[in-house]
Design a protein around this motif. Structure first.
Motif, mmCIF file in Angstrom:
data_model
loop_
_atom_site.group_PDB
_atom_site.id
_atom_site.type_symbol
_atom_site.label_atom_id
_atom_site.label_comp_id
_atom_site.label_asym_id
_atom_site.label_seq_id
_atom_site.Cartn_x
_atom_site.Cartn_y
_atom_site.Cartn_z
ATOM 1 N N LEU A 1 1.410 6.325 -3.857
ATOM 2 C CA LEU A 1 1.706 5.207 -3.673
ATOM 3 C C LEU A 1 3.254 4.909 -3.065
ATOM 4 O O LEU A 1 3.519 4.113 -2.381
ATOM 5 C CB LEU A 1 1.517 4.285 -4.874
ATOM 6 N N TYR B 1 -8.101 6.410 -3.728
ATOM 7 C CA TYR B 1 -8.574 5.917 -4.997
ATOM 8 C C TYR B 1 -9.970 6.433 -5.236
ATOM 9 O O TYR B 1 -10.262 6.597 -6.355
ATOM 10 C CB TYR B 1 -8.592 4.323 -4.896
ATOM 11 N N LEU C 1 -5.668 9.290 -6.006
ATOM 12 C CA LEU C 1 -4.320 8.530 -6.063
ATOM 13 C C LEU C 1 -3.440 8.761 -7.163
ATOM 14 O O LEU C 1 -3.819 8.501 -8.321
ATOM 15 C CB LEU C 1 -5.057 7.161 -5.899
ATOM 16 N N PHE D 1 -6.020 -3.780 -0.349
ATOM 17 C CA PHE D 1 -5.328 -2.868 0.726
ATOM 18 C C PHE D 1 -6.357 -2.829 1.818
ATOM 19 O O PHE D 1 -5.770 -2.715 3.066
ATOM 20 C CB PHE D 1 -5.295 -1.518 0.144
ATOM 21 N N ILE E 1 3.607 6.163 0.360
ATOM 22 C CA ILE E 1 2.947 5.153 1.262
ATOM 23 C C ILE E 1 3.800 3.677 1.353
ATOM 24 O O ILE E 1 3.880 3.367 2.339
ATOM 25 C CB ILE E 1 1.640 5.039 1.284
ATOM 26 N N ILE F 1 -4.787 4.863 1.005
ATOM 27 C CA ILE F 1 -4.918 4.410 -0.416
ATOM 28 C C ILE F 1 -6.260 3.841 -0.871
ATOM 29 O O ILE F 1 -6.723 4.553 -2.085
ATOM 30 C CB ILE F 1 -4.085 3.091 -0.644
#
Length: 135
Positions: free
Chosen positions: A35, A25, A30, A101, A38, A21
């Motif tokens: 999202l 990003y 992303l 994250f 994941i 992630i």
């Protein structure tokens, strides 16, 4: 699969998902669908991790120690719940939202390391081993 190996494996599998992630990003790749995927994988891993993790305390303590151990575990859990908003604001102001994250990935690595250090003996595996060694 023995619980200890399962717990370590799931922590080690969740770490790269979270780091992916962060990488996506910064690569500006992303999106919402990634999202969701994941998150689905993380929650699916949690479906196996959480029940196995809940049994660890009973496996590493004696019956006499369980009340104290459960109380300490509950106190720590509630303490983290109370401190989470303060820690979250500090993290947001210091590192930015994306690094939640990163920090979560680091906690999975720490968890895997700690589980590796626990002398967690699966009683079913021992009884199966003893049964097979007798015959």
């Amino acid at each position: 699969m023995p619980r200890r190996k399962l717990l370590i494996l799931l922590d080690l599998l969740r770490t790269p998902l979270l780091l992916m992630i962060v990488c996506l990003y910064y690569l500006d790749m992303l999106n919402y669908m990634i999202l969701l995927i994941i998150n689905f994988l993380m929650q699916s891993a949690g479906c196996f991790f959480n029940p196995a993790h809940r049994t660890v305390l009973a496996s590493i303590t004696t019956e006499a120690e369980r009340v104290t151990a459960n109380s300490a575990n509950d106190t720590l859990s509630r303490g983290v719940t109370v401190l989470s908003p303060v820690i979250s604001v500090w993290l947001l102001n210091t590192f930015g939202a994306i690094h939640f994250f990163t920090i979560d990935a680091i906690t999975f690595l720490i968890s895997a390391y700690c589980i590796l250090k626990i002398d967690l003996i699966d009683k079913k595996i021992i009884s199966i081993y003893l049964y097979h060694s007798l015959f």
